[in-house]
Enzyme design. Structure first.
Site, mmCIF file in Angstrom:
data_model
loop_
_atom_site.group_PDB
_atom_site.id
_atom_site.type_symbol
_atom_site.label_atom_id
_atom_site.label_comp_id
_atom_site.label_asym_id
_atom_site.label_seq_id
_atom_site.Cartn_x
_atom_site.Cartn_y
_atom_site.Cartn_z
ATOM 1 N N ASP A 6 57.406 -7.617 -56.742
ATOM 2 C CA ASP A 6 56.540 -8.359 -55.818
ATOM 3 C C ASP A 6 57.333 -9.501 -55.181
ATOM 4 O OD1 ASP A 6 54.240 -9.177 -54.533
ATOM 5 O OD2 ASP A 6 53.468 -10.300 -56.251
ATOM 6 N N GLU A 58 59.804 -10.284 -50.043
ATOM 7 C CA GLU A 58 60.014 -10.297 -48.568
ATOM 8 C C GLU A 58 61.315 -11.016 -48.206
ATOM 9 O OE1 GLU A 58 57.120 -11.070 -50.133
ATOM 10 O OE2 GLU A 58 56.391 -9.054 -49.758
ATOM 11 N N ASP A 64 48.356 -8.072 -50.261
ATOM 12 C CA ASP A 64 47.106 -8.787 -50.530
ATOM 13 C C ASP A 64 46.040 -8.508 -49.481
ATOM 14 O OD1 ASP A 64 48.459 -9.679 -52.670
ATOM 15 O OD2 ASP A 64 48.814 -11.703 -51.910
HETATM 16 C C1 GLC Z 1 51.023 -11.729 -54.948
HETATM 17 C C2 GLC Z 1 50.798 -10.235 -55.057
HETATM 18 C C3 GLC Z 1 49.611 -9.962 -55.934
HETATM 19 C C4 GLC Z 1 49.816 -10.614 -57.281
HETATM 20 C C5 GLC Z 1 50.094 -12.101 -57.133
HETATM 21 C C6 GLC Z 1 50.460 -12.764 -58.453
HETATM 22 O O1 GLC Z 1 49.983 -12.318 -54.268
HETATM 23 O O2 GLC Z 1 50.646 -9.639 -53.806
HETATM 24 O O3 GLC Z 1 49.415 -8.583 -56.068
HETATM 25 O O4 GLC Z 1 48.688 -10.424 -58.074
HETATM 26 O O5 GLC Z 1 51.159 -12.296 -56.235
HETATM 27 O O6 GLC Z 1 51.572 -12.210 -59.011
#
Ligand code: GLC
Length: 765
Positions: free
Chosen positions: A404, A407, A478
Site C-alpha cells: 500500500d 504511489e 480508497d
Molecule cells: C490506505 C489504504 C487502505 C488502508 C489504510 C491503512 O488508506 O488505501 O486500504 O486500510 O491505508 O493502512
C-alpha cells in the site's frame, strides 16, 4: 520540432529517419505492431516491457516526394515531416492520423474573473500549454476509447481528460478526478470499421485529453522523457489486448485460495479481533479463505515488525487460523520509520538504500509511522534487500503481501520532482520514477515471495504501472460506501482488465463512509464476480462484515459468496487461458460484441469470461432493471428460462437477486461449496451444460506451486452439440489427482458419469 525528412535507413526491423532537427525510429515488431521512438532524454530501459521481441517480419519502405511509406502485411504507415504519422489498413481504411492543426486551448479568463471565482472556492484551470512531447491525433467522430487503466467515470473514455500521476487522495473519486493510484498509459480505440491501440511508454507525468478540449483531436503528452509509443492494429479488441500483453506480460495463474473470499478492515486491532472474525465466518457458514491484516499488526507502523502487545504470538495465531483454512495477508508500506535501532531503517541507511536529495541527504517525508524514508526500488540491490525482507513475514506463516501507499504517498507535501531516485545504475528524478515506484515495489515483493515461499506469490498493490500484472493483483484504493462508487466499479474494473491488469477488485461495501445493508448487498453481488473479492473498510466507519446488518443481509451475502465458491474452477480456467490470450476475467460486453453499437457504452453490465453475463443492480431502491442481451441465445441463471438476445428487456431484481444470464452452449464447471479452498477433496466435477453447441477447456493442478510449468497439470476438453451429445476428453494428463467422475446437469436432469481418464461420450437427451 523535428522538421523536414532528410533521409532514412533501414536496418533489419528498424527504420531510422533523419529529420532536419533530430532522429526518429520506427521499429516494425510484427505485421500489426510498431514502435515510434525519438530520443530527447537519456532514459533507462522500459519498466513495462522486459523483453522487446522483434519478430522477423517482411515489410517494404519507400520514400517518395513528401513522405516515407512503410507497408507491412497488415498496415500502411505514412511518415511525414515533423514525424507526423498516419496509419491505414491495407484496404485504405484510416486507422489513425496525426492532427495537422494547432491545439486550441480553452478560453482564458482575466485576473479579475479568476479572483472572483476563487472567492467562493472554485478552482480555475489554467490555460493548457503545449507539452514538450505531444502526440495529437485526429478525431473522426466515431471513436470509442477504452483502457487507460484505473480511471474514474464511465466505460468509454471519449470526452474525458486524465493525468497519469499515481495519486493517493482518499476523497470520493468523482468523474472529474484526473488522477488515481495507477498509471497504465494504454488506450484501445474502437471505430466503425477498425480498431487500434496505443501504448505511450513514458513513466513521467503524462496528460491524456480524449477529445475534451476539442472535437477535432485527442492527444497524449508529457513534459519529460521521450516520444516512445507503440501502435497496434488487428481485427478485434482481443487482438489489440493480446499484442499489448505480449509486450508487457500477462497475469500468471494465482494460488487457487486467493480466488476465494477475502475479509479485511483497518482496525482489526488485536489477535483476539482476528480470531473472532475468523470464528464468525465459520459459525455463520460464510466461506472465507483470507484475512488481511492492516497496519494495526505492526509496532508503531514500522514495516516488518509485529506489535508485541496486541499481536504477541503471530506465529501461533497464523498456525491456528491455518488449521481452520484461513490464510493471512499482511500489509507492507514502503515508508520506513526513521528510528535509531530499528533494523530495517539502520540497514537501509548503512547500505545507501534510501532515496536522497540533491545534497546527498536521505530524503525524509511522513507516512503512518511519522518521519519516514523511501527505499530506492529502482536499484536492483534495494529490490533484492526488500525481497529478502519478506522472509520476516513468511517465517510467521504469512501467505501474501499487500503493498500500500506506494504511489508513493507522502503526508508532508508532494515529494519534489527533483529528489533523486535511481534507475538501476543511473541517477533519475522523482518525476521519472514516481509512476513506477509501486510497480518496482511489487516486483521486489513478488521476487521475495517466489524465492522464499516457492509458491505462486500473492501480492496486492495500490499503485502500479503498465506491466505490473506480471507480479501483482491490485485494488482500486480508497473508494467510498456510496452508490456512485458501486456504479463506477464496473467500468473501472473492466477498463483495468482491458489494460492488462485483470486480477483486480474494489473494496466490497466501500472503504470510506458508512455502508448500508442494501448497498453492501448489491456490492457483494458485483464483488463475487470481480477477480479479486475482498471486503475492506476504514477504521471508524460502520462495521461491514457480512453479519453486521442482520439475518436477511447475511443470508444474501452468503448466497453470493457461495456462488463464487461454486464458480471457482470457472474463474481459475479464465486465469489459465488468460496467460496466453491476455484477456481479462471481468469483461465489458464490447470485448465480445464490438460490432453491436448497443454495447459500446454499456456501463452497468459485464461478462465473466464469455459465458456469464451479469447485470447487477447498482441503484438504491431498484427492484428491477433494464438488461441488454447481445446476439444469440441466453438462459436466465435463476429461472432457466431461454431468452433471445439482441434486445433489451426488464429483469426482476428483488434484493436477493442479481440478474445473470448464461450463453447457450456454455459448459460451466462447478465445485461444491466449501468453507475454504481445499476443505473438501474434489474427485467429481460438476458440469452445468446449457443447451446449444460449445467447447470448454478445463485445467486442474495443485493450485499452489509452479509445477504446472513442468507439465504437472491436467487439461480436459468438454464439448456439447446441439443434439445433446456430450464428450469429455483428457487432453493432457500430467497431474496425478484426476476426476473420477463428472456430474452433468442438463435441462433439469443430473447424470453422473464415471471417468477413467480417457474419452467418454454421453447422450444428454
Ligand atoms: C490506505 C489504504 C487502505 C488502508 C489504510 C491503512 O488508506 O488505501 O486500504 O486500510 O491505508 O493502512
Amino acid at each position: 520540432m523535428l522538421g523536414k525528412i532528410i533521409s532514412f535507413e533501414k536496418n533489419k526491423q528498424d527504420i531510422t529517419v533523419v529529420f532536419e532537427n533530430g532522429i526518429g525510429t520506427i521499429s516494425v515488431l510484427n505485421d500489426c505492431m510498431v514502435r515510434i521512438f525519438s530520443k530527447t532524454e537519456d532514459n533507462g530501459k522500459s519498466k513495462a516491457i522486459e523483453h522487446l521481441e522483434k519478430i522477423d517480419t517482411e515489410f517494404d519502405v519507400i520514400m517518395n516526394q513528401e513522405n516515407l511509406i512503410i507497408r507491412t502485411k497488415k498496415m500502411l504507415i505514412n511518415v511525414f515531416d515533423g514525424f507526423r504519422i498516419d496509419f491505414y489498413k491495407l484496404d485504405g481504411t484510416v486507422l489513425c492520423k496525426d492532427y495537422r492543426g494547432e491545439r486550441k486551448p480553452r478560453v482564458e479568463l482575466g485576473e479579475e474573473f479568476i479572483q472572483l471565482m476563487e472567492q467562493e472556492g472554485h478552482e480555475h484551470k489554467k490555460e493548457e500549454q503545449n507539452h514538450r512531447i505531444q502526440v495529437v491525433k485526429e478525431l473522426e467522430g466515431d471513436e470509442f476509447f477504452y483502457g487507460l487503466g484505473d480511471r474514474t467515470g464511465f466505460l468509454n473514455k471519449r470526452g474525458y481528460e486524465y493525468e497519469m500521476w499515481n495519486t493517493d487522495d482518499p476523497k470520493p473519486h468523482v468523474d472529474s478526478y484526473k488522477t488515481l493510484y495507477k498509471t497504465i498509459p494504454f488506450l484501445i480505440t474502437l471505430k466503425t470499421n477498425c480498431v487500434y491501440g496505443i501504448f505511450f511508454d513514458n513513466t513521467n507525468r503524462s496528460f491524456w485529453d480524449m477529445g475534451k478540449e476539442s472535437n477535432d483531436y485527442y492527444y497524449f503528452a508529457s513534459d519529460a522523457g521521450n516520444l516512445d509509443y507503440y501502435f497496434f492494429t488487428g481485427e478485434s479488441i482481443k487482438d489489440i489486448i493480446k499484442e499489448y500483453t505480449s509486450l508487457t506480460g500477462t497475469v500468471n495463474r494465482p494460488q487457487l485460495w486467493s480466488l476465494g473470499y477475502h475479509q479485511s478492515r483497518w482496525g482489526y486491532d488485536t489477535e483476539h479481533d482476528v480470531r473472532k472474525i475468523a470464528a464468525s465466518f465459520r459459525e455463520h457458514r460464510i466461506p472465507c479463505d483470507t484475512i488481511h491484516l492492516d497496519i494495526d499488526y505492526m509496532e508503531k507502523y514500522k514495516v516488518f515488525t509485529w506489535n508485541k502487545k496486541n499481536f504477541e504470538h503471530p506465529k501461533e495465531l497464523i498456525e491456528d487460523l491455518a488449521k481452520e483454512g484461513f490464510k493471512i495477508v499482511t500489509i507492507i508500506d514502503p515508508g520506513v520509520k526513521v528510528e535509531k535501532g530499528y533494523p530495517i531503517y539502520e540497514e537501509g541507511v548503512k547500505h545507501n538504500y534510501f532515496v536522497k536529495d540533491a545534497e546527498g541527504e536521505i530524503y525524509v517525508n511522513q507516512v503512518w509511522p511519522g518521519d519516514a524514508v523511501y527505499p530506492d526500488f529502482g536499484k536492483k540491490e534495494v529490490r533484492d534487500w526488500w525481497a529478502d525482507n519478506q522472509k520476516l513475514l513468511l517465517k510467521h506463516g504469512v501467505r501474501g503481501v499487500w503493498n500500500d501507499m506506494n504511489e508513493p504517498a507522502s503526508f508532508k507535501g508532494e515529494i519534489p520532482d527533483d529528489i533523486l531516485f535511481s534507475d538501476e545504475d543511473r541517477i533519475a528524478t522523482h518525476g521519472e520514477m514516481h509512476n513506477v515506484y509501486g510497480h518496482l515495489m511489487s516486483k521486489a515483493t513478488y521476487a521475495g515471495l517466489k524465492k522464499h515461499d516457492k509458491r505462486r506469490p500473492f501480492v496486492i498493490t495500490r499503485a502500479c504501472y503498465a506491466g505490473s500484472q506480471k507480479y501483482t493483483t491490485g485494488w482500486t484504493g480508497d473508494n467510498h460506501s456510496i452508490w456512485a462508487h458501486l456504479q463506477m466499479a464496473i467500468p473501472q474494473l473492466c477498463n483495468l482488465g482491458l489494460s492488462g491488469m485483470s486480477y483486480v477488485g474494489t473494496d466490497v461495501g466501500g472503504f470510506g463512509s458508512d455502508t448500508t445493508a442494501e448497498l453492501l448487498t448489491r456490492w457483494v453481488q458485483v464483488g463475487c464476480f470481480s477477480p479479486l473479492f475482498r471486503n475492506h473498510s476504514n477504521m471508524g466507519s460502520l462495521y461491514q462484515e457480512p453479519w453486521q446488518f442482520g439475518e436477511e443481509t447475511m443470508e444474501i451475502y452468503r448466497q453470493y459468496v457461495e456462488l463464487r465458491y461454486k464458480l471457482l474452477p470457472y474463474f481459475y480456467d479464465l486465469f489459465v487461458s488468460g496467460e496466453t490470450s491476455g484477456l481479462p476475467i471481468m469483461r465489458p460486453l464490447v470485448l465480445h460484441y464490438e460490432t453491436d453499437e448497443r454495447v459500446r457504452e454499456l456501463n452497468d453490465e459485464f461478462l465473466v469470461g464469455e459465458s456469464i453475463l451479469v447485470a447487477p443492480v447498482v441503484m438504491q431502491g431498484a427492484r428491477s432493471r433494464m438488461v441488454y442481451l447481445p446476439e444469440g441465445k441466453w438462459v436466465d441463471y435463476h429461472t432457466q428460462e431461454e431468452l433471445e438476445g439482441g434486445q433489451f428487456m426488464i429483469a426482476k431484481a428483488p434484493l436477493e437477486k442479481c440478474p445473470m444470464y448464461i450463453k447457450a452452449g456454455s459448459i460451466l464447471p462447478n465445485y461444491p461449496v466449501q468453507n475454504y479452498v481445499g476443505e473438501k477433496e474434489i474427485t467429481s466435477l460438476t458440469l452445468d451444460i446449457y443447451k446449444g453447441e460449445g467447447v470448454y477447456i478445463h485445467y486442474q493442478d495443485d493450485g499452489e506451486s509452479f509445477d504446472y510449468e513442468k507439465g504437472v497439470y491436467n487439461e480436459y476438453k468438454f464439448s456439447v452439440t446441439k443434439q445433446g451429445d456430450f464428450t469429455a476428453e483428457l487432453v493432457h494428463g500430467g497431474y496425478e489427482k484426476k476426476y473420477d467422475s463428472f456430474l452433468l446437469t442438463y435441462e433439469g436432469k443430473e447424470i453422473l458419469v464415471p471417468f477413467e481418464g480417457k474419452k467418454i461420450q454421453v447422450k444428454l437427451i
